[in-house]
Each structure stands twice: as structure tokens, then as C-alpha cells.
Motif scaffolding. Structure first.
Motif, PDB file in Angstrom:
ATOM      1  N   ASP A  75      -0.256  -3.939   9.201  1.00  0.00           N
ATOM      2  CA  ASP A  75      -0.780  -2.814   9.973  1.00  0.00           C
ATOM      3  C   ASP A  75      -1.846  -2.022   9.222  1.00  0.00           C
ATOM      4  OD1 ASP A  75       0.807  -3.423  12.136  1.00  0.00           O
ATOM      5  OD2 ASP A  75       2.376  -1.970  11.644  1.00  0.00           O
ATOM      6  N   TRP A  76      -1.743  -1.949   7.889  1.00  0.00           N
ATOM      7  CA  TRP A  76      -2.699  -1.153   7.122  1.00  0.00           C
ATOM      8  C   TRP A  76      -4.101  -1.744   7.127  1.00  0.00           C
ATOM      9  CZ3 TRP A  76      -5.014  -3.731   3.175  1.00  0.00           C
ATOM     10  CH2 TRP A  76      -4.335  -4.805   2.617  1.00  0.00           C
ATOM     11  N   ILE A  77      -4.223  -3.002   7.527  1.00  0.00           N
ATOM     12  CA  ILE A  77      -5.559  -3.598   7.646  1.00  0.00           C
ATOM     13  C   ILE A  77      -6.365  -2.851   8.698  1.00  0.00           C
ATOM     14  CG2 ILE A  77      -6.836  -5.672   8.303  1.00  0.00           C
ATOM     15  CD1 ILE A  77      -5.535  -6.060   5.639  1.00  0.00           C
ATOM     16  N   MET A  78      -5.753  -2.635   9.868  1.00  0.00           N
ATOM     17  CA  MET A  78      -6.432  -1.940  10.963  1.00  0.00           C
ATOM     18  C   MET A  78      -6.274  -0.428  10.878  1.00  0.00           C
ATOM     19  SD  MET A  78      -7.763  -4.502  12.426  1.00  0.00           S
ATOM     20  CE  MET A  78      -8.439  -3.714  13.894  1.00  0.00           C
ATOM     21  N   ARG A  79      -5.244   0.028  10.193  1.00  0.00           N
ATOM     22  CA  ARG A  79      -4.988   1.463  10.063  1.00  0.00           C
ATOM     23  C   ARG A  79      -4.859   1.809   8.583  1.00  0.00           C
ATOM     24  NH1 ARG A  79      -0.075   3.269  13.618  1.00  0.00           N
ATOM     25  NH2 ARG A  79      -0.907   5.306  12.932  1.00  0.00           N
ATOM     26  N   PRO A  80      -5.983   2.027   7.916  1.00  0.00           N
ATOM     27  CA  PRO A  80      -5.980   2.235   6.454  1.00  0.00           C
ATOM     28  C   PRO A  80      -5.092   3.385   5.994  1.00  0.00           C
ATOM     29  CG  PRO A  80      -8.215   1.917   7.273  1.00  0.00           C
ATOM     30  CD  PRO A  80      -7.338   2.041   8.478  1.00  0.00           C
ATOM     31  N   LEU A  82      -2.196   3.898   6.619  1.00  0.00           N
ATOM     32  CA  LEU A  82      -0.830   3.417   6.382  1.00  0.00           C
ATOM     33  C   LEU A  82      -0.690   2.729   5.022  1.00  0.00           C
ATOM     34  CD1 LEU A  82       0.052   1.933   9.906  1.00  0.00           C
ATOM     35  CD2 LEU A  82       0.530   4.222   9.014  1.00  0.00           C
ATOM     36  N   SER A  83      -1.757   2.684   4.253  1.00  0.00           N
ATOM     37  CA  SER A  83      -1.722   2.042   2.936  1.00  0.00           C
ATOM     38  C   SER A  83      -0.726   2.743   2.009  1.00  0.00           C
ATOM     39  CB  SER A  83      -3.117   2.073   2.305  1.00  0.00           C
ATOM     40  OG  SER A  83      -4.053   1.347   3.093  1.00  0.00           O
ATOM     41  N   THR A  84       0.013   1.960   1.224  1.00  0.00           N
ATOM     42  CA  THR A  84       1.041   2.538   0.335  1.00  0.00           C
ATOM     43  C   THR A  84       0.981   1.997  -1.091  1.00  0.00           C
ATOM     44  OG1 THR A  84       2.624   0.855   1.065  1.00  0.00           O
ATOM     45  CG2 THR A  84       2.652   2.972   2.237  1.00  0.00           C
ATOM     46  N   ALA A  85       0.003   1.142  -1.392  1.00  0.00           N
ATOM     47  CA  ALA A  85      -0.043   0.555  -2.730  1.00  0.00           C
ATOM     48  C   ALA A  85      -0.240   1.610  -3.816  1.00  0.00           C
ATOM     49  CB  ALA A  85      -1.159  -0.493  -2.814  1.00  0.00           C
ATOM     50  N   HIS A  86      -0.913   2.711  -3.476  1.00  0.00           N
ATOM     51  CA  HIS A  86      -1.126   3.788  -4.458  1.00  0.00           C
ATOM     52  C   HIS A  86       0.192   4.465  -4.845  1.00  0.00           C
ATOM     53  CE1 HIS A  86      -1.025   5.785  -0.579  1.00  0.00           C
ATOM     54  NE2 HIS A  86      -0.868   6.944  -1.175  1.00  0.00           N
ATOM     55  N   LEU A  87       1.216   4.265  -4.024  1.00  0.00           N
ATOM     56  CA  LEU A  87       2.559   4.797  -4.316  1.00  0.00           C
ATOM     57  C   LEU A  87       3.450   3.742  -4.970  1.00  0.00           C
ATOM     58  CD1 LEU A  87       3.181   6.660  -0.913  1.00  0.00           C
ATOM     59  CD2 LEU A  87       2.381   7.656  -3.074  1.00  0.00           C
ATOM     60  N   ASP A  88       2.858   2.568  -5.247  1.00  0.00           N
ATOM     61  CA  ASP A  88       3.602   1.430  -5.794  1.00  0.00           C
ATOM     62  C   ASP A  88       4.685   0.967  -4.815  1.00  0.00           C
ATOM     63  OD1 ASP A  88       3.520  -0.335  -7.984  1.00  0.00           O
ATOM     64  OD2 ASP A  88       5.395   0.482  -8.778  1.00  0.00           O
ATOM     65  N   ASN A 145      -9.356   4.601  -3.302  1.00  0.00           N
ATOM     66  CA  ASN A 145      -8.383   3.701  -2.682  1.00  0.00           C
ATOM     67  C   ASN A 145      -8.443   3.770  -1.164  1.00  0.00           C
ATOM     68  OD1 ASN A 145      -6.428   5.742  -1.650  1.00  0.00           O
ATOM     69  ND2 ASN A 145      -6.051   6.140  -3.830  1.00  0.00           N
ATOM     70  N   ARG A 146      -7.750   2.842  -0.536  1.00  0.00           N
ATOM     71  CA  ARG A 146      -7.824   2.701   0.918  1.00  0.00           C
ATOM     72  C   ARG A 146      -7.109   3.851   1.640  1.00  0.00           C
ATOM     73  NH1 ARG A 146      -9.573  -1.439   3.972  1.00  0.00           N
ATOM     74  NH2 ARG A 146      -8.798  -1.674   6.102  1.00  0.00           N
ATOM     75  N   TYR A 147      -6.037   4.367   1.026  1.00  0.00           N
ATOM     76  CA  TYR A 147      -5.291   5.442   1.670  1.00  0.00           C
ATOM     77  C   TYR A 147      -6.160   6.681   1.883  1.00  0.00           C
ATOM     78  CZ  TYR A 147      -2.162   9.379   2.311  1.00  0.00           C
ATOM     79  OH  TYR A 147      -1.570  10.519   2.792  1.00  0.00           O
ATOM     80  N   ILE A 148      -6.869   7.122   0.854  1.00  0.00           N
ATOM     81  CA  ILE A 148      -7.707   8.319   1.003  1.00  0.00           C
ATOM     82  C   ILE A 148      -8.808   8.073   2.032  1.00  0.00           C
ATOM     83  CG2 ILE A 148      -9.215   9.962  -0.176  1.00  0.00           C
ATOM     84  CD1 ILE A 148      -7.705   9.425  -2.746  1.00  0.00           C
TER      85      ILE A 148
END
Length: 264
Positions: A75-80, A82-88, A145-148
Motif C-alpha cells: 500500500d505504501w507504494i501508492m500511499r507514501p 503509510l511508509s514505516t521503514a523510518h520506524l524500523d 525519506n518517503r514518509y515525510i
């Protein structure tokens, strides 16, 4: 001359006009050289871009089982946002998610059918704008990063569009806009997390597409239904073939289809 291969997004080269390439397993086609030639496109079979099996394509070039399993279709591909990698924090594959999400991203304005806001990895500028058929674009922020980038896009969507009207884009029914003014107008709506990344001193990128004739009433080709189509290629814009009879064919939307292309 005839080619056969699985459709994937056309590769592009930033030039005036844009150069387009179809890349098959054993062939490399400069699509610009096919302008004013008659193409016959025929559906052969499916080939999922992940597992390679002859299974119906569900979305984004993937069969249904792969689409709901692999990180490339999360989902984070279309909705950046939702990215969570920065939170590990893992979604489907943390290693892949860190590789993609934890790199510089751009929030931009692009004008294809109208001014819209979007997100892309910095490494995909200006490719992303070309794929959208934008004739002009400008960066707003460059974030780590993608989340910001995602939360910035969400904040700006309340004040500018985030979708492209593909028919208007293909008809070239567009107006030039001053994207520097748009960027400055939207500055106050950038969330606090991204304010320090605002790009204050840049200019528009202008893009010219190889189109001999724009359609007035574009009609989308459904190759799965038609099985084959023949027509004279008169333009390439975004990820679309434009034919003389106003039929248009979206290469990106047909990823994962194996086709044969005969050139007369």
C-alpha cells in the motif's frame, strides 16, 4: 519486422523531444522511430512481472497472489504516507522497504492536464514527470525519506489536485502555469516536518513529447478484449501510444501482457 515480449513501462531519455524505448527480453525498440508507421499489436499471453507465470494480471503487472504478497505492490507504494521503514517497522519486507523508503524523495508540482502534486524518489526525476505526460514540473521539497514526502503530499492535496485527467492530457488540452508561483502559494501548507526542506530557488522543467497529431476524442484500447489492434502510430505521450484513428494504448496499464508487435 516483428517483435515479441512482455510489456513493461517504457524507458525514457530526457531530450527534445523525449526518446521512448520498449525493452523486451531479446529486443530493444526505439519507439520514436515507429512514428508514422503502421503497428499491429496482438495479445499472446500473460507473464506476471514477479513470478513469470502465465496467470491473469491483477494490478501493476502482477498476478493476484504476487500483488498481495510482494513488497513492490504494498500500500505504501501508492500511499507514501503509510511508509514505516523510518520506524524500523516491517510491512512486507523490511530490507526492501528500507532500500526504497529511506532515500531522498521529491514532492513536486506537475502540469499535465492540470497542476497536481506528487511524490517520487529523487532518482526518478524527471522520469516520473515524463510518465505522467507533464509538459512542465517543479520540485517543492526534497526530503530524506518517503514518509515525510507522503505526509507533505497529503497536506498539499487539500489545496491542489493529486490526479491527472488522462483524456485532457492526451488531447493536449492544457494551459501553461507559473509553477514557481504555485510553489510559493503552497509553501505555508507544508507540514512542520518538511518545512526545512523547502526548495526556494529552482525553476520549471519543460518537457516536449514526440507527437505528430493529438487525438480530439481519445479512445482507450482494451487489448484483452480486442486481442489485436492495427493502426498508424502518430504520437507518444506519458506512457501512451497515440494512433491516427484516435485510439490510445496505455503501456503502463498493460504491464505483464506478452504481445507481438508487427511493423509495416
Amino acid at each position: 519486422m516483428q517483435y515479441q515480449g512482455v510489456l513493461t513501462k517504457m524507458e525514457t531519455e530526457f531530450s527534445n523531444p523525449i526518446n521512448y524505448y520498449l525493452v523486451f527480453e531479446t529486443d530493444f525498440i526505439n519507439v520514436n522511430q515507429l512514428l508514422n508507421k503502421t503497428l499491429k499489436i496482438s495479445f499472446v499471453k500473460y507473464q506476471c512481472l514477479n513470478c513469470g507465470l502465465d496467470k491473469p494480471i491483477y494490478r501493476q503487472g502482477f498476478c493476484k497472489s504476487c500483488f498481495f504478497d510482494i513488497p513492490q505492490a504494498a500500500d505504501w507504494i501508492m500511499r507514501p504516507e503509510l511508509s514505516t521503514a523510518h520506524l524500523d517497522k516491517e510491512d512486507r519486507d523490511l530490507e526492501y522497504e528500507k532500500k526504497v523508503q529511506l532515500q531522498p524523495h521529491i514532492v513536486y508540482l506537475a502540469n499535465s492536464s492540470n497542476v497536481k502534486v506528487g511524490v517520487t524518489r529523487k532518482s526518478q526525476v524527471p522520469t516520473r514527470w515524463i510518465d505522467q505526460g507533464a509538459h512542465e514540473a517543479i520540485e517543492i521539497v526534497e526530503v530524506p525519506n518517503r514518509y515525510i514526502a507522503g505526509i507533505t503530499e497529503v497536506a498539499l492535496k487539500s489545496h491542489v489536485a493529486d490526479k491527472t485527467n488522462w483524456r485532457k492530457m492526451l488531447k493536449n488540452d492544457i494551459e501553461d502555469e507559473n509553477l514557481v508561483h504555485w510553489r510559493e502559494r503552497l509553501k505555508d501548507y507544508i507540514p512542520d516536518e518538511a518545512k526545512d526542506y523547502y526548495i526556494a530557488n529552482n525553476s520549471e522543467t519543460n518537457i516536449n513529447f514526440p507527437v505528430l497529431k493529438y487525438p480530439q476524442k481519445p479512445s482507450s484500447l482494451n487489448l484483452l478484449k480486442a486481442k489485436e489492434f492495427e493502426g498508424k502510430l502518430v504520437g507518444i505521450k506519458g506512457q501512451y501510444f497515440i494512433f491516427e484513428d484516435q485510439t490510445v494504448f496505455n503501456i503502463r496499464a498493460n504491464e505483464g501482457l506478452v504481445v507481438s508487435i508487427a511493423i509495416n
